[in-house]
Write an enzyme that holds these catalytic residues in place. Sequence first.
Site, PDB file in Angstrom:
ATOM      1  N   LYS A 108      -3.116  12.591  72.064  1.00 36.24           N
ATOM      2  CA  LYS A 108      -4.097  12.764  73.133  1.00 36.24           C
ATOM      3  C   LYS A 108      -4.062  11.417  73.840  1.00 36.24           C
ATOM      4  O   LYS A 108      -4.612  10.427  73.262  1.00 36.24           O
ATOM      5  CB  LYS A 108      -5.585  12.914  72.263  1.00 36.24           C
ATOM      6  CG  LYS A 108      -6.474  13.118  73.412  1.00 36.24           C
ATOM      7  CD  LYS A 108      -8.143  13.296  72.771  1.00 36.24           C
ATOM      8  CE  LYS A 108      -9.070  13.787  73.766  1.00 36.24           C
ATOM      9  NZ  LYS A 108      -9.254  12.626  74.792  1.00 36.24           N
ATOM     10  N   LYS A 254      -9.037  19.744  70.294  1.00 37.10           N
ATOM     11  CA  LYS A 254      -9.020  17.758  70.147  1.00 37.10           C
ATOM     12  C   LYS A 254      -9.052  17.677  68.911  1.00 37.10           C
ATOM     13  O   LYS A 254     -10.013  17.976  68.234  1.00 37.10           O
ATOM     14  CB  LYS A 254     -10.045  17.431  70.925  1.00 37.10           C
ATOM     15  CG  LYS A 254      -9.861  17.581  72.640  1.00 37.10           C
ATOM     16  CD  LYS A 254     -11.117  16.814  73.099  1.00 37.10           C
ATOM     17  CE  LYS A 254     -12.276  17.492  73.146  1.00 37.10           C
ATOM     18  NZ  LYS A 254     -13.427  17.049  73.978  1.00 37.10           N
TER      19      LYS A 254
END
Length: 427
Positions: A108, A254
Amino acid sequence: MGDLADGETTQVKGSGSSTYTLKNNGGVYSCTCPAWMHQGAAIERRTCKHLRAFRGDDAEKERLGGAELTGKPPRAAGAADDAEGPPILLAHKWEVDVDLTGWWLSEKLDGVRAYWDGTQFLSRLGNKFHAPPWFTEQLPKTPLDGELWGGRKLFQRTVGIVKRQDQSPLWKDLLYVVFDAPAHDGAFEERIAHCEAILGAASTYARVHAHEPCRGLDHLREELARVEGLGGEGLMARRPKSRYEVGRSSSLLKVKSFKDAEARVVGHEPGAGRHKGRLGALVVELADGTRFNVGTGFSDRERESPPAIGALVTFRYQELSDGGVPRFPTFVAERIDARAPVAPTKKKSAIFDDEGGGAGARYFEFVDGSSSKFWEIRLDGASFTTRYGKIGTDGQSTTKTFDSPAKAQKEYDKLVTEKTKKGYEET
């Protein structure tokens, strides 16, 4: 075509899965879509495609005093033609009950999300990023989804470069890291292969983001620890063979961990609204003298009888700001097995443990460019309390009471839905 009586509202379908609310307040029409909210005109002079579709072009033209309607809403400076923003895929937070074995993992990136429409970079809200021609000359004429990235732990510098409008030479320090091709109709694996084919190895300022299949929970833990050890934010997980969807989707998750640390209580901030007369936030101090407030994560009993001044408490947070202040601190527990606070360097993955937090409370954040806001809501029987403001402050609180718990729950759910559709993300 339709119209609204004074004080009446109605909901309309937007792009993707979005739903917006139209309202007539004393002859001033409004819409909750980004196109209406981010216009620079006075509210009585604003319109949008949803209002025009609902009321008709002639009615809107008459309301605006005969002004010619262009078929597109008025735009703020720097906004894209489609001021609602580009049609991009957004992620949900991973919950431990989803087995990610076989999913595609990638780092990420702590950069700036950027949609390449074939000619320019656009932000999530549709604002143009003024990249120099030499930065974009090797990009294809087809849409790409990716991140403008300056490196780990350089988010604020990256934002500063991207927000400039002078096509600064500093763009040479950035990369456009591509992780999808929105216009390609194939599965995820085919889209990534398409990105690699059209970008090639010769692209100076662009590359395709690396992905690898998840081999199970142990591998996920190891990869998360490796990325965090390098200073990265966390991981993204993409469901194999998934299609590109517009809006928030469970096909993209996520995976982030929190860190925990200890601090000494040095003060109590009084509560407001439902918490009036009891604790609002703890004022705590780290070993290096850094002070900040911890205002979430408490049970009702802990707010009634909070840790005493001088007590040592454990809190959970996401990362440190440039000034060394823990971001998004949440109370975990009072420590009785330690004597002195230590600097917040210990890491622990909260995604593999039970998280603290009062029952009924949900916390959301909206961060985009210079905007950095939070919104919290806590349900308590027939009433709920919302707290909102700039991240890093205590904000302000409002309490609403209803005739029944059912009505409070209905309005609670409605507000949560509205916030998520505006781009707020639950943390």
